[in-house]
Design a protein around this motif. Structure first.
Motif, mmCIF file in Angstrom:
data_model
loop_
_atom_site.group_PDB
_atom_site.id
_atom_site.type_symbol
_atom_site.label_atom_id
_atom_site.label_comp_id
_atom_site.label_asym_id
_atom_site.label_seq_id
_atom_site.Cartn_x
_atom_site.Cartn_y
_atom_site.Cartn_z
ATOM 1 N N TYR A 1 0.592 -1.536 0.062
ATOM 2 C CA TYR A 1 -0.180 -0.504 -0.067
ATOM 3 C C TYR A 1 0.672 1.179 -0.183
ATOM 4 C CZ TYR A 1 -4.231 2.795 1.318
ATOM 5 O OH TYR A 1 -4.536 3.809 1.239
ATOM 6 N N LYS B 1 1.409 4.171 -2.837
ATOM 7 C CA LYS B 1 0.416 5.546 -2.097
ATOM 8 C C LYS B 1 2.021 5.864 -3.208
ATOM 9 C CE LYS B 1 -1.316 6.434 1.323
ATOM 10 N NZ LYS B 1 -1.768 7.155 2.660
ATOM 11 N N HIS C 1 1.747 7.200 -6.554
ATOM 12 C CA HIS C 1 0.652 8.127 -7.018
ATOM 13 C C HIS C 1 1.269 9.298 -6.507
ATOM 14 C CE1 HIS C 1 -3.431 8.702 -7.116
ATOM 15 N NE2 HIS C 1 -3.271 8.896 -6.212
ATOM 16 N N LYS D 1 -13.550 12.865 -5.656
ATOM 17 C CA LYS D 1 -12.350 12.845 -6.041
ATOM 18 C C LYS D 1 -11.998 12.592 -7.902
ATOM 19 C CE LYS D 1 -7.662 11.367 -4.746
ATOM 20 N NZ LYS D 1 -6.362 10.835 -4.398
ATOM 21 N N LYS E 1 -10.098 14.113 3.605
ATOM 22 C CA LYS E 1 -11.313 12.966 3.351
ATOM 23 C C LYS E 1 -12.457 12.887 3.648
ATOM 24 C CE LYS E 1 -7.700 9.067 3.665
ATOM 25 N NZ LYS E 1 -6.286 9.797 3.356
HETATM 26 C C1 HEM Z 1 -8.014 7.315 -10.912
HETATM 27 C C2 HEM Z 1 -7.373 8.528 -9.956
HETATM 28 C C3 HEM Z 1 -7.575 8.396 -7.878
HETATM 29 C C4 HEM Z 1 -7.240 7.173 -7.873
HETATM 30 C C5 HEM Z 1 -8.398 6.121 -7.925
HETATM 31 C C6 HEM Z 1 -7.099 7.842 -6.081
HETATM 32 C C7 HEM Z 1 -7.231 7.011 -5.219
HETATM 33 C C8 HEM Z 1 -6.420 7.602 -3.721
HETATM 34 C C9 HEM Z 1 -6.905 6.448 -2.816
HETATM 35 C C10 HEM Z 1 -7.068 5.094 -2.685
HETATM 36 C C11 HEM Z 1 -5.547 7.208 -2.209
HETATM 37 C C12 HEM Z 1 -5.142 6.597 -0.951
HETATM 38 C C13 HEM Z 1 -5.449 7.156 0.599
HETATM 39 C C14 HEM Z 1 -5.165 7.078 2.190
HETATM 40 O O1 HEM Z 1 -4.274 6.316 1.912
HETATM 41 O O2 HEM Z 1 -6.193 7.424 3.005
HETATM 42 C C15 HEM Z 1 -4.317 8.081 -2.392
HETATM 43 C C16 HEM Z 1 -3.355 9.128 -1.865
HETATM 44 C C17 HEM Z 1 -3.422 10.217 -2.569
HETATM 45 N N1 HEM Z 1 -3.892 11.363 -4.228
HETATM 46 FE FE1 HEM Z 1 -5.400 10.221 -4.553
HETATM 47 N N2 HEM Z 1 -6.118 8.662 -6.579
HETATM 48 C C18 HEM Z 1 -6.327 10.066 -7.916
HETATM 49 C C19 HEM Z 1 -5.723 10.333 -8.536
HETATM 50 C C20 HEM Z 1 -5.207 11.859 -7.274
HETATM 51 C C21 HEM Z 1 -4.797 13.039 -8.684
HETATM 52 C C22 HEM Z 1 -5.291 13.688 -9.214
HETATM 53 C C23 HEM Z 1 -4.154 13.965 -6.968
HETATM 54 C C24 HEM Z 1 -3.832 14.636 -7.063
HETATM 55 C C25 HEM Z 1 -4.040 15.744 -7.716
HETATM 56 C C26 HEM Z 1 -4.436 12.574 -5.840
HETATM 57 C C27 HEM Z 1 -3.790 13.335 -5.047
HETATM 58 C C28 HEM Z 1 -3.538 12.167 -3.441
HETATM 59 C C29 HEM Z 1 -2.806 12.494 -2.232
HETATM 60 C C30 HEM Z 1 -2.213 13.855 -2.813
HETATM 61 C C31 HEM Z 1 -2.973 11.576 -1.581
HETATM 62 C C32 HEM Z 1 -2.254 10.931 0.022
HETATM 63 C C33 HEM Z 1 -3.194 11.029 0.966
HETATM 64 C C34 HEM Z 1 -2.758 10.819 2.644
HETATM 65 O O3 HEM Z 1 -2.173 9.769 2.416
HETATM 66 O O4 HEM Z 1 -2.917 11.338 3.308
HETATM 67 N N3 HEM Z 1 -4.268 11.583 -6.293
HETATM 68 N N4 HEM Z 1 -5.539 8.509 -3.803
#
Ligand code: HEM
Length: 197
Positions: free
Chosen positions: A3, A7, A10, A91, A145
């Motif tokens: 995971y 992340k 990602h 999102k 969130k």
């Molecule tokens: C297909 C598109 C996307 C999906 C399905 C997705 C899904 C996710 C998921 C499941 C997490 C993990 C959340 C967690 O661990 O709590 C995450 C983390 C994150 N995503 Fe995305 N995401 C996508 C696109 C994006 C985009 C375009 C951005 C920025 C503009 C972004 C920014 C972030 C950030 C900053 C985190 C870290 C949050 C944290 O750990 O607190 N994501 N995303």
């Protein structure tokens, strides 16, 4: 552990994707402004921007998007229950808009290459604010969130972001006006000498 790897990559994908989107539209600004240059500068600049846009789109921006989405699929496959979260639904809606914007940029790129784009540099500058807004909203959703606060601090931060974007636009406008004035003052002595002749 998987995971965290998903992340990390990602977030790397997000940085690359946005760097590409921001720079691509900045190139559109220069490309549109190149139309005002005299020949042969116009043709040389247009060819150069066309090449830079194509490379940026194919080598940076699109791979950035693919890594972001692929890693997001990895994140969800390791913790499928996350799919039930309402913040993720919102999102995903915003990300779909972003993917639409990405493809719209490709369309503009093709129009610029065929000399069919009527947008001005100023309009492209304004367009470049769209990914800024989406970036702020998506990151806020990903971090807070379902607990996104709507208190005074949040509104102050929103006001600060808007003020920053507005001041960047105003500064760019001022610089353009100064440049135009300078160009005019350089041109005027020439005009004066031709009228004497
Ligand atoms: C297909 C598109 C996307 C999906 C399905 C997705 C899904 C996710 C998921 C499941 C997490 C993990 C959340 C967690 O661990 O709590 C995450 C983390 C994150 N995503 Fe995305 N995401 C996508 C696109 C994006 C985009 C375009 C951005 C920025 C503009 C972004 C920014 C972030 C950030 C900053 C985190 C870290 C949050 C944290 O750990 O607190 N994501 N995303």
């Amino acid at each position: 552990m998987a995971y965290y790897w998903f992340k990390a990559f990602h977030l790397i994908g997000v940085v690359v994707w946005f760097a590409g989107l921001f720079y691509l539209v900045r190139l559109f600004v220069y490309h549109a402004e190149a139309y005002q240059e005299p020949e042969p500068a116009r043709t040389i600049l247009k060819k150069q921007y066309e090449l830079m846009e194509k490379r940026l789109y194919n080598i940076i921006t699109t791979p950035g998007m693919l890594v972001t989405v692929a890693m997001a699929i990895g994140l969800i496959s390791t913790e499928p229950e996350i799919l039930k979260s309402s913040w993720l639904h919102i999102k995903l809606g915003l990300v779909l808009l972003l993917i639409g914007y990405h493809h719209y940029c490709k369309r503009i790129m093709k129009q610029l290459a065929k000399d069919e784009c009527k947008w001005t540099g100023q309009q492209f500058r304004a367009l470049n604010e769209a990914p800024t807004i989406m970036l702020v909203l998506i990151v806020l959703l990903a971090v807070f969130k379902n607990n996104l606060p709507l208190d005074l601090t949040t509104w102050l931060i929103v006001a600060l972001v808007i003020a920053m974007v507005a001041s960047i636009q105003l500064y760019a406008k001022k610089r353009r006006k100064d440049k135009e004035k300078l160009a005019q003052s350089e041109l005027q002595p020439e005009l004066a000498s031709t009228s004497v002749e």
